[in-house]
Design a protein around this motif. Structure first.
Motif, PDB file in Angstrom:
ATOM      1  N   GLU A  84       0.830  -1.209   0.000  1.00  0.00           N
ATOM      2  CA  GLU A  84       0.000   0.000   0.000  1.00  0.00           C
ATOM      3  C   GLU A  84       0.864   1.259   0.000  1.00  0.00           C
ATOM      4  O   GLU A  84       0.539   2.243  -0.663  1.00  0.00           O
ATOM      5  N   CYS A  85       1.963   1.237   0.739  1.00  0.00           N
ATOM      6  CA  CYS A  85       2.883   2.377   0.730  1.00  0.00           C
ATOM      7  C   CYS A  85       3.492   2.550  -0.659  1.00  0.00           C
ATOM      8  O   CYS A  85       3.657   3.681  -1.141  1.00  0.00           O
ATOM      9  N   ALA A  86       3.813   1.446  -1.314  1.00  0.00           N
ATOM     10  CA  ALA A  86       4.343   1.515  -2.683  1.00  0.00           C
ATOM     11  C   ALA A  86       3.315   2.157  -3.601  1.00  0.00           C
ATOM     12  O   ALA A  86       3.656   2.979  -4.461  1.00  0.00           O
ATOM     13  N   GLY A  87       2.048   1.815  -3.407  1.00  0.00           N
ATOM     14  CA  GLY A  87       0.984   2.421  -4.197  1.00  0.00           C
ATOM     15  C   GLY A  87       0.794   3.896  -3.875  1.00  0.00           C
ATOM     16  O   GLY A  87       0.564   4.709  -4.770  1.00  0.00           O
ATOM     17  N   GLU A  88       0.924   4.222  -2.601  1.00  0.00           N
ATOM     18  CA  GLU A  88       0.794   5.627  -2.190  1.00  0.00           C
ATOM     19  C   GLU A  88       1.877   6.475  -2.870  1.00  0.00           C
ATOM     20  O   GLU A  88       1.623   7.581  -3.331  1.00  0.00           O
ATOM     21  N   LEU A  89       3.083   5.936  -2.948  1.00  0.00           N
ATOM     22  CA  LEU A  89       4.207   6.686  -3.524  1.00  0.00           C
ATOM     23  C   LEU A  89       4.306   6.552  -5.040  1.00  0.00           C
ATOM     24  O   LEU A  89       4.726   7.482  -5.710  1.00  0.00           O
ATOM     25  N   GLY A  90       3.930   5.399  -5.572  1.00  0.00           N
ATOM     26  CA  GLY A  90       4.147   5.131  -6.994  1.00  0.00           C
ATOM     27  C   GLY A  90       2.897   4.883  -7.804  1.00  0.00           C
ATOM     28  O   GLY A  90       2.985   4.458  -8.960  1.00  0.00           O
ATOM     29  N   GLY A  91       1.731   5.103  -7.195  1.00  0.00           N
ATOM     30  CA  GLY A  91       0.482   4.904  -7.914  1.00  0.00           C
ATOM     31  C   GLY A  91       0.213   3.450  -8.242  1.00  0.00           C
ATOM     32  O   GLY A  91       0.847   2.536  -7.685  1.00  0.00           O
ATOM     33  N   ASN A  92      -0.723   3.230  -9.155  1.00  0.00           N
ATOM     34  CA  ASN A  92      -1.123   1.871  -9.528  1.00  0.00           C
ATOM     35  C   ASN A  92       0.072   1.052 -10.028  1.00  0.00           C
ATOM     36  O   ASN A  92       0.257  -0.101  -9.658  1.00  0.00           O
ATOM     37  N   ASP A  93       0.895   1.689 -10.844  1.00  0.00           N
ATOM     38  CA  ASP A  93       2.062   1.013 -11.395  1.00  0.00           C
ATOM     39  C   ASP A  93       3.029   0.598 -10.287  1.00  0.00           C
ATOM     40  O   ASP A  93       3.541  -0.521 -10.270  1.00  0.00           O
ATOM     41  N   ILE A 120      13.014  -3.632  -1.620  1.00  0.00           N
ATOM     42  CA  ILE A 120      12.120  -3.869  -2.761  1.00  0.00           C
ATOM     43  C   ILE A 120      11.637  -2.527  -3.310  1.00  0.00           C
ATOM     44  O   ILE A 120      11.603  -2.312  -4.525  1.00  0.00           O
ATOM     45  N   ALA A 121      11.278  -1.617  -2.397  1.00  0.00           N
ATOM     46  CA  ALA A 121      10.816  -0.284  -2.823  1.00  0.00           C
ATOM     47  C   ALA A 121      11.900   0.412  -3.645  1.00  0.00           C
ATOM     48  O   ALA A 121      11.626   0.968  -4.717  1.00  0.00           O
ATOM     49  N   LYS A 122      13.131   0.356  -3.146  1.00  0.00           N
ATOM     50  CA  LYS A 122      14.245   0.996  -3.856  1.00  0.00           C
ATOM     51  C   LYS A 122      14.461   0.323  -5.212  1.00  0.00           C
ATOM     52  O   LYS A 122      14.666   0.991  -6.224  1.00  0.00           O
ATOM     53  N   TYR A 123      14.373  -0.999  -5.229  1.00  0.00           N
ATOM     54  CA  TYR A 123      14.576  -1.778  -6.461  1.00  0.00           C
ATOM     55  C   TYR A 123      13.609  -1.358  -7.566  1.00  0.00           C
ATOM     56  O   TYR A 123      13.983  -1.298  -8.735  1.00  0.00           O
ATOM     57  N   ILE A 124      12.362  -1.062  -7.188  1.00  0.00           N
ATOM     58  CA  ILE A 124      11.371  -0.688  -8.209  1.00  0.00           C
ATOM     59  C   ILE A 124      11.354   0.823  -8.471  1.00  0.00           C
ATOM     60  O   ILE A 124      10.509   1.321  -9.193  1.00  0.00           O
TER      61      ILE A 124
END
Length: 170
Positions: A84-93, A120-124
């Protein structure tokens, strides 16, 4: 037949633009998958769902909902918050890239070291500090809990639990 304990009619929260949707938002069929990021069956189901969208890009979309089975996988709720944090920062993608990568690296069955979540967050391509701040805040925990409650209310007893919505049901 109807499985013991499963409701005769399944009702889940409606799909909205607040959901993480892979594929065409207006596809006539939505597969709503309630999933646990430490579940080995979910990990093996993931490529199948990707293939389904590749084969039917105009007809099917994939909606992600969280259903961490905390008794089996105590790390799964935090992993769901991380997505969810990844989505908050990076949207749907960003959300889907995070899910994809987490499934690539987790051994499943509660085997992922939670120290990997910011990596993982940094990797993407996400900002690791902002990601960590989001994860540490716990602000996504309620969304994960609400989706888990919805899955249980809809008869979910294990993962992946998929509900297929067609046409007017959506």
């Amino acid at each position: 037949g109807n499985e013991a304990g499963a409701p005769a009619e399944i009702s889940i929260a409606p799909v909205t633009d607040k959901d993480w949707i892979r594929g065409k938002a207006d596809a006539k069929i939505s597969v709503v998958e309630f999933s646990d990021l430490e579940c080995p069956f979910c990990k093996s189901f993931h490529p199948t769902m990707k293939r389904l969208l590749e084969e039917y890009p105009n007809d099917v979309n994939w909606v992600w909902r969280h259903f961490p089975l905390t008794s089996l996988h105590p790390k799964a709720p935090k992993e769901a918050e991380a997505a969810e944090c990844a989505g908050e920062l990076g949207g749907n993608d960003g959300f889907w890239k995070y899910i994809d990568r987490l499934f690539e690296v987790t051994p499943s069955n509660n085997g992922l070291d939670l120290a990997e979540l910011p990596k993982i967050a940094k990797y993407i391509g996400l900002n690791e500090a902002k990601f960590t701040a989001c994860l540490d805040s716990g602000r996504q925990a309620q969304k994960v809990q609400d989706q888990t409650s919805d899955a249980i209310a809809a008869g979910g007893q294990g993962t992946p639990y998929s509900v297929i919505l067609v046409g007017d049901e959506k």
